[in-house]
Design a protein around this motif. Structure first.
Motif, PDB file in Angstrom:
ATOM      1  N   ALA A   1      43.730  31.657  36.688  1.00 21.64           N
ATOM      2  CA  ALA A   1      43.142  30.695  37.618  1.00 21.64           C
ATOM      3  C   ALA A   1      44.093  30.314  38.733  1.00 21.64           C
ATOM      4  N   ASP A   2      45.413  30.598  38.565  1.00 20.67           N
ATOM      5  CA  ASP A   2      46.342  30.302  39.652  1.00 20.67           C
ATOM      6  C   ASP A   2      46.277  31.363  40.752  1.00 20.67           C
ATOM      7  N   VAL A   3      45.703  32.537  40.436  1.00 24.57           N
ATOM      8  CA  VAL A   3      45.552  33.605  41.434  1.00 24.57           C
ATOM      9  C   VAL A   3      44.177  33.504  42.094  1.00 24.57           C
ATOM     10  N   PHE A   4      43.130  33.318  41.314  1.00 26.15           N
ATOM     11  CA  PHE A   4      41.798  33.101  41.879  1.00 26.15           C
ATOM     12  C   PHE A   4      40.938  32.350  40.868  1.00 26.15           C
ATOM     13  N   THR A   5      39.983  31.591  41.417  1.00 25.78           N
ATOM     14  CA  THR A   5      38.980  30.935  40.576  1.00 25.78           C
ATOM     15  C   THR A   5      37.636  31.561  40.900  1.00 25.78           C
ATOM     16  N   VAL A   6      36.655  31.315  40.043  1.00 25.09           N
ATOM     17  CA  VAL A   6      35.372  31.982  40.213  1.00 25.09           C
ATOM     18  C   VAL A   6      34.249  31.081  39.726  1.00 25.09           C
ATOM     19  N   LYS A   7      33.099  31.180  40.392  1.00 28.45           N
ATOM     20  CA  LYS A   7      31.888  30.503  39.928  1.00 28.45           C
ATOM     21  C   LYS A   7      30.710  31.433  40.169  1.00 28.45           C
ATOM     22  N   ALA A   8      29.650  31.244  39.385  1.00 26.72           N
ATOM     23  CA  ALA A   8      28.492  32.137  39.472  1.00 26.72           C
ATOM     24  C   ALA A   8      27.216  31.323  39.483  1.00 26.72           C
ATOM     25  N   ASP A   9      26.190  31.821  40.194  1.00 23.46           N
ATOM     26  CA  ASP A   9      24.895  31.165  40.194  1.00 23.46           C
ATOM     27  C   ASP A   9      23.916  31.969  39.338  1.00 23.46           C
ATOM     28  N   VAL A  10      22.654  31.567  39.350  1.00 27.20           N
ATOM     29  CA  VAL A  10      21.682  32.157  38.432  1.00 27.20           C
ATOM     30  C   VAL A  10      21.363  33.613  38.755  1.00 27.20           C
ATOM     31  N   THR A  11      21.722  34.079  39.963  1.00 20.54           N
ATOM     32  CA  THR A  11      21.419  35.468  40.327  1.00 20.54           C
ATOM     33  C   THR A  11      22.469  36.446  39.817  1.00 20.54           C
ATOM     34  N   ALA A  12      23.574  35.916  39.288  1.00 20.91           N
ATOM     35  CA  ALA A  12      24.656  36.793  38.824  1.00 20.91           C
ATOM     36  C   ALA A  12      24.273  37.462  37.508  1.00 20.91           C
ATOM     37  N   ASN A  13      24.706  38.713  37.359  1.00 18.82           N
ATOM     38  CA  ASN A  13      24.498  39.439  36.114  1.00 18.82           C
ATOM     39  C   ASN A  13      25.743  39.331  35.249  1.00 18.82           C
ATOM     40  N   ALA A  14      25.527  39.218  33.950  1.00 15.27           N
ATOM     41  CA  ALA A  14      26.661  39.132  33.042  1.00 15.27           C
ATOM     42  C   ALA A  14      27.460  40.423  33.084  1.00 15.27           C
ATOM     43  N   GLY A  15      28.784  40.299  32.999  1.00 16.10           N
ATOM     44  CA  GLY A  15      29.630  41.488  33.011  1.00 16.10           C
ATOM     45  C   GLY A  15      31.089  41.130  33.153  1.00 16.10           C
ATOM     46  N   ASN A  16      31.953  42.134  33.008  1.00 15.01           N
ATOM     47  CA  ASN A  16      33.401  41.984  33.179  1.00 15.01           C
ATOM     48  C   ASN A  16      33.849  42.836  34.356  1.00 15.01           C
TER      49      ASN A  16
END
Length: 489
Positions: free
Chosen positions: A82-97
């Motif tokens: 999280a010190d390099v980047f943070t992330v958030k997703a909305d309902v249109t995002a598909n689960a994955g890595n």
């Protein structure tokens, strides 16, 4: 006549005040006791229904929270660093890595112009043009502002809307003089600051600046041999990242929709050591199962709180001793409560239609206990969320979902104009009627008291009159000739 407050009648010697008060109290007591009983009973029921309605309202809110399809569409997103980047997703995002590498952040342009003797030294007059990408700022330099201080103030006044600003940095040693430092708020490659001038007097060209070309966007170090020379403090450039090995450039450190529905916010670039092979950082997008679990357990807690409230309002508490009367709660035997509980239990035990994995709450790991409360089996709930999460929303939400069916059972009681509102309105009317009857009772007793005082006062006056007549006759008879009084023999 009797004098109220002195107690005894003048003619009769009777305590008329006490007699009248006793008669009025005797007349008033049955009605007063009846009204007191009615008021206590009505107030108790009114308070109990208020508590019941409040508990229903709280439970209803939990039903609405769980009967929300968006709850099952939410996504969680996490960053491996999280010190390099943070992330958030909305309902249109598909689960994955995903694998992410951050080579550099987006930067703004910042430059230090050529040094001059002092901030107040006169430079010249004319026109100064400051450019940053597609933004251009024209500053008129006159005799009134032909110093670094005046030019700084003019740039700041004109550059508010364009995001271009100026400051002055002084070198206390005097080797570097005073420098005008310009900055831009725009990120991205091609938005470097440049300065050009047209002089009317003096030499404004000492402030001219064109950033030297670069390939690595690293700001060049100051030249000790030429401390007054202009230089780049930072180049404007795009952020550069790789997602699953695909290089992406962005003029902003907030990268949207490189992965659909996902926003990546860059915090810092990885070091050279971080960018070696297999140094990618994991970005995970998944279903918000923890949020669903929390809402499900909140529903169970709210249902148990509701049944606990109902239990406290309908229980009978035994009192010690053979003659002790049990203490009955406000809603003991209340038909509305019994009907509500029956309908809720029936709905909880009614299987859902269709061929889904969930038919009743027990399939979700939620079972009914002997006391009517619900209990959650964490292991079974976890398994249900992991194995059949995609079917859970259909079981709980929608017009035919369990939450909507339960809401349908609650609404006739808790809704506007419903059973409980009608009953509480009727009870309020009863309490108002009790107040009216008490006022009527007071007026009736006042009239009775006045009538009794009038009657007793008349009786007292008559007794006084008869007593006077008796005394007169006795005296007259005693004075008749030939009459010998017994006490004179």
């Amino acid at each position: 006549m009797a004098i109220q407050g002195l107690g005894l009648g003048i003619g009769s010697g009777l305590d008329i005040n006490s007699i009248v008060k006793a008669l009025v109290n005797a007349e008033s007591a049955p009605k007063t006791a009846q009204l007191n009983r009615l008021e206590r009973s009505t107030t108790s029921t009114f308070s109990g229904l208020g508590q019941f309605r409040s508990a229903l309202s709280e439970f209803q809110s939990t039903l609405k929270d769980l009967n929300n399809p968006a709850l099952f569409e939410k996504r969680t997103a996490s960053s491996g660093k999280a010190d390099v980047f943070t992330v958030k997703a909305d309902v249109t995002a598909n689960a994955g890595n995903y694998s992410v590498q951050v080579f550099n952040l987006a930067q703004t342009s910042k430059v230090a112009l050529r040094g001059v003797a002092s901030p107040t030294a006169e430079i010249g007059t004319g026109n100064l043009t400051v450019s940053a990408g597609d933004k251009t700022l024209n500053v008129n330099v006159s005799a009134a502002n032909n110093s670094l201080t005046g030019i700084r103030d003019a740039i700041n006044a004109a550059g508010k809307s364009s995001g271009i600003s100026a400051t002055i940095v002084n070198d206390p040693s005097g080797d570097g003089g005073a420098r005008l430092v310009l900055g831009s708020s725009d990120f991205g490659t091609g938005k470097d600051i440049s300065v050009s001038s047209t002089s009317s007097s003096g030499d404004l060209s000492v402030l001219d600046f064109s950033p030297p070309p670069t390939t690595d966007f690293a700001a060049p170090a100051a030249d000790p041999a030429n401390p007054l020379e202009p230089r780049v403090i930072s180049y404007a450039r795009d952020a550069k990242v790789a997602i699953d090995g695909i290089t992406i450039s962005s003029a902003s450190n907030e990268i949207k929709d490189a992965i659909q529905g996902v926003t990546v916010t860059l915090k810092k670039a990885q070091t050279a050591e971080d960018l070696t092979a297999a140094s990618s950082i994991n970005l995970n997008v998944g279903e918000d199962r923890a949020g669903v679990r929390s809402t499900v357990t909140n529903f169970v807690d709210a249902y148990n709180k509701l049944t606990s409230t109902i239990d406290s309002l309908t229980k009978v508490t035994p009192v010690g001793g053979d003659d002790g009367q049990p203490l009955a709660a406000a809603l003991v035997g209340d038909a509305s409560v019994r009907s509500f509980l029956s309908s809720m239990r029936n709905e909880l035990s009614t299987p859902a239609s269709g061929d889904g994995a969930f038919k009743i709450l027990a399939d979700l790991g939620i079972s009914t206990q002997r006391d009517g409360s619900l209990a959650v089996d964490d292991t079974r709930l976890t398994a249900a969320l992991n194995n059949n999460f995609d079917q859970l929303g259909g079981f709980l939400t929608g017009a035919d979902g369990l939450m909507a069916r339960l809401e349908g059972r609650v609404k006739p009681y808790a809704g506007a104009g419903g059973i409980l509102e009608s009953r509480t309105s009727a009870l309020q009317n009863t309490l108002s009627s009790v107040d009216d009857q008490r006022e009527q009772q007071v007026r009736r007793m006042d009239k009775l008291e006045a009538r009794l005082f009038s009657q007793f006062n008349a009786m007292d006056a008559l007794v006084a009159q008869l007593s006077g007549t008796s005394d007169y006759l006795v005296g007259a008879l005693d004075n008749l000739p030939g009459v010998v009084r017994q006490d004179r023999r």
